[in-house]
Design a protein around this motif. Structure first.
Motif, PDB file in Angstrom:
ATOM      1  N   ASP A  58      62.749  51.482  71.584  1.00 30.04           N
ATOM      2  CA  ASP A  58      61.458  51.779  70.948  1.00 30.04           C
ATOM      3  C   ASP A  58      61.635  52.562  69.655  1.00 30.04           C
ATOM      4  OD1 ASP A  58      60.045  50.628  73.052  1.00 30.04           O
ATOM      5  OD2 ASP A  58      60.175  52.478  74.223  1.00 30.04           O
ATOM      6  N   THR A 102      59.235  61.617  61.600  1.00 27.74           N
ATOM      7  CA  THR A 102      60.484  60.878  61.468  1.00 27.74           C
ATOM      8  C   THR A 102      61.057  60.471  62.820  1.00 27.74           C
ATOM      9  OG1 THR A 102      61.497  63.052  61.175  1.00 27.74           O
ATOM     10  CG2 THR A 102      61.225  61.705  59.213  1.00 27.74           C
ATOM     11  N   THR A 105      60.362  63.737  68.186  1.00 28.48           N
ATOM     12  CA  THR A 105      59.816  63.787  69.539  1.00 28.48           C
ATOM     13  C   THR A 105      60.203  62.532  70.308  1.00 28.48           C
ATOM     14  OG1 THR A 105      57.958  64.976  68.621  1.00 28.48           O
ATOM     15  CG2 THR A 105      57.686  64.112  70.843  1.00 28.48           C
ATOM     16  N   ILE A 237      62.184  49.483  62.464  1.00 31.45           N
ATOM     17  CA  ILE A 237      60.915  50.085  62.897  1.00 31.45           C
ATOM     18  C   ILE A 237      59.810  49.017  62.859  1.00 31.45           C
ATOM     19  CG2 ILE A 237      59.215  51.893  62.455  1.00 31.45           C
ATOM     20  CD1 ILE A 237      61.484  53.568  61.241  1.00 31.45           C
ATOM     21  N   ALA A 268      56.367  57.135  61.340  1.00 34.13           N
ATOM     22  CA  ALA A 268      54.964  57.278  61.702  1.00 34.13           C
ATOM     23  C   ALA A 268      54.070  56.534  60.706  1.00 34.13           C
ATOM     24  CB  ALA A 268      54.584  58.759  61.759  1.00 34.13           C
ATOM     25  N   GLU A 271      54.236  52.780  61.529  1.00 34.83           N
ATOM     26  CA  GLU A 271      53.422  52.483  62.705  1.00 34.83           C
ATOM     27  C   GLU A 271      51.937  52.465  62.324  1.00 34.83           C
ATOM     28  OE1 GLU A 271      52.968  55.367  65.742  1.00 34.83           O
ATOM     29  OE2 GLU A 271      52.110  53.889  67.117  1.00 34.83           O
TER      30      GLU A 271
HETATM   31  P1  ADP Z   1      58.248  64.018  64.757  1.00 37.11           P
HETATM   32  O1  ADP Z   1      58.445  64.591  66.114  1.00 37.11           O
HETATM   33  O2  ADP Z   1      59.517  63.892  63.971  1.00 37.11           O
HETATM   34  O3  ADP Z   1      57.164  64.645  63.952  1.00 37.11           O
HETATM   35  P2  ADP Z   1      57.374  61.723  66.230  1.00 37.11           P
HETATM   36  O4  ADP Z   1      58.562  61.406  67.048  1.00 37.11           O
HETATM   37  O5  ADP Z   1      56.271  62.448  66.907  1.00 37.11           O
HETATM   38  O6  ADP Z   1      57.802  62.507  64.921  1.00 37.11           O
HETATM   39  O7  ADP Z   1      56.845  60.400  65.538  1.00 37.11           O
HETATM   40  C1  ADP Z   1      55.483  60.155  65.341  1.00 37.11           C
HETATM   41  C2  ADP Z   1      55.197  58.705  65.614  1.00 37.11           C
HETATM   42  O8  ADP Z   1      55.760  57.898  64.587  1.00 37.11           O
HETATM   43  C3  ADP Z   1      55.824  58.246  66.897  1.00 37.11           C
HETATM   44  O9  ADP Z   1      54.950  58.375  67.974  1.00 37.11           O
HETATM   45  C4  ADP Z   1      56.138  56.803  66.600  1.00 37.11           C
HETATM   46  O10 ADP Z   1      55.027  56.035  66.926  1.00 37.11           O
HETATM   47  C5  ADP Z   1      56.345  56.739  65.109  1.00 37.11           C
HETATM   48  N1  ADP Z   1      57.773  56.737  64.715  1.00 37.11           N
HETATM   49  C6  ADP Z   1      58.415  57.668  63.970  1.00 37.11           C
HETATM   50  N2  ADP Z   1      59.707  57.335  63.757  1.00 37.11           N
HETATM   51  C7  ADP Z   1      59.907  56.164  64.398  1.00 37.11           C
HETATM   52  C8  ADP Z   1      61.035  55.294  64.565  1.00 37.11           C
HETATM   53  N3  ADP Z   1      62.225  55.571  64.027  1.00 37.11           N
HETATM   54  N4  ADP Z   1      60.847  54.173  65.291  1.00 37.11           N
HETATM   55  C9  ADP Z   1      59.664  53.883  65.832  1.00 37.11           C
HETATM   56  N5  ADP Z   1      58.576  54.650  65.708  1.00 37.11           N
HETATM   57  C10 ADP Z   1      58.668  55.781  65.008  1.00 37.11           C
END
Ligand code: ADP
Length: 402
Positions: A58, A102, A105, A237, A268, A271
């Motif tokens: 994912d 990025t 999480t 992505i 993000a 998406e």
């Molecule tokens: P951070 O914790 O770095 O702020 P997140 O992991 O919460 O970012 O990412 C936010 C959303 O962006 C995720 O829920 C996902 O849907 C999307 N996203 C970010 N980076 C990716 C990736 N490399 N591949 C797929 N989806 C991503």
């Protein structure tokens, strides 16, 4: 209860239970096994503990980081004997840092899923407000639960709120956070013997963290999740969010062109772009369906498509959250953690030369050219060629002097 339920078959509740049946009542191993599948440890009942559903697939791109997390989290659980034989220990805590959106999480969740760990997610600021005045108790509780639910991962999101640099701008709440910092340190020290509770932290502000946290035995591994993803990663992505239902894409949608057009977009953003395009398609479909009957609707549903035009409209609404300036600023915050002093000084020098070249040399083509080159060497790549950066810095300086 399970034993009882088995014996109650054929018994009438309005009559006395025959002694013969009472005599045969036994709690067996089977009953315990059935109970085990019904009753979860109390720590697991808390909303906090879960096994996330996010997998490596994912997460688009970021392959190096996936490998690094696998080594740091999964290996100690799977091959503790190897660590022991070699007389080494896995990192106690791993800090993921980089700009928002990025995938930090997501990565934390995926590594929990892939290594079959329970996952406890804590947002730094929430912990502080939920446990006003007794955040240490909150921390103690969290670590206790993590130990009960081991193997487990505690994920502290926005950890800079919990572990701010002392004497920094969080000063107002420093008496609260002092005790939180020391509680976390105590817990981390107590974990050292255990290989089965892993601490992950994430922050957008590595410069705000207390230095004491980055020492061995604490967050002794820092992983930079870089912005923005390169072309290959963006492709991946896109595949994550478009791939599963490719049949809903109209023939005129050119994913390659979209990948090219989204330079500077973080995960993000990509998406959000795809979601927005689908929403555009949905709006059109639902409006068109308003006057149709049931059969016409289900026929039309089979043919609903997201078109190039939907993407074009979406591109107008969803812009990259980080511009070049923000990306560079974020990178500079990261240097202090990723690079050792010598490398850092090469980068810092390049940075300040670039800043200097940014003022009043707009008409000088040679300066602009050298500036562009140095900029991409300094900020554009994760794997930096320090001697080239040094050379290019000198070249640009000479141009500026002359
Ligand atoms: P951070 O914790 O770095 O702020 P997140 O992991 O919460 O970012 O990412 C936010 C959303 O962006 C995720 O829920 C996902 O849907 C999307 N996203 C970010 N980076 C990716 C990736 N490399 N591949 C797929 N989806 C991503």
């Amino acid at each position: 209860m399970h034993a009882l339920r088995k014996s109650m078959v054929g018994i009438r509740m309005d009559e006395e239970i025959p002694l013969a049946i009472l005599d045969t009542l036994r709690v067996t191993r089977d009953d315990f096994e059935a109970a085990l599948s019904n009753v979860e440890p109390s720590a697991m009942r808390e909303v906090l503990v879960e096994i996330p559903e996010v997998t490596w697939d994912d997460v688009g791109g970021l392959e190096d980081i996936k490998a690094e997390l696998t080594e740091a989290v999964e290996w100690p659980l799977k091959y503790p004997e190897v660590f022991e034989r070699l007389g080494t220990r896995p990192p106690s805590g791993i800090l993921l840092f980089g700009p928002p959106g990025t995938g930090k999480t997501m990565l934390a969740k995926a590594v929990a899923n892939e290594s079959e760990c329970n996952f406890i997610s804590i947002k730094g600021p929430e912990l502080l407000s939920k446990w006003v005045g007794e955040s240490e108790k909150g921390i103690r509780d969290i670590f206790r639960k993590a130990r009960q639910a081991a193997p487990s991962i505690i994920f502290f999101d926005e950890i800079d709120a919990l572990l701010p640099r002392r004497g920094g701008s969080y000063e107002g709440s420093s008496h609260v956070t002092e005790s939180v910092v020391s509680q976390i340190l105590t817990e981390l020290d107590g974990l050292e013997e255990l290989n089965n509770v892993t601490i992950l932290g994430a922050t957008n502000r590595p410069d705000m963290l207390d230095d004491a946290m980055m020492r061995p035995g604490r967050f002794d591994r820092a992983v930079y999740v870089p912005p923005p993803p390169d072309k290959d990663s963006r492709k991946k992505i896109f595949a994550v969010y478009m791939g599963r239902d490719e049949s809903v894409l109209a023939g005129d949608v050119n994913t390659g062109a979209l990948v090219d057009a989204t330079e500077g977009y973080v995960g993000a953003d990509i998406e959000a772009l795809i979601r927005e395009a689908k929403l555009n398609a949905m709006r059109e479909f639902i409006t068109a369906m308003a006057k149709k009957n049931e059969t016409e609707r289900s026929d039309a549903l089979a043919n609903v498509r997201v078109t190039k035009k939907h993407f074009e409209t979406a591109m107008k609404n969803v812009k990259a959250t980080l511009d070049q300036e923000a990306i560079e600023k974020n990178e500079r915050l990261a240097w202090g953690i990723i690079y050792h002093e010598e490398e850092r000084s090469v980068l810092e020098k390049a940075g300040s030369t670039l800043t200097r070249a940014g003022f009043g040399h707009q008409d000088n083509a040679a300066v602009q050219e050298a500036r562009k080159k140095l900029r991409s060497a300094t900020f554009g790549k994760m794997k930096k060629n320090f001697s080239a950066i040094k050379e290019q810095t000198n070249a640009l300086e000479q141009l500026l002097e002359s």
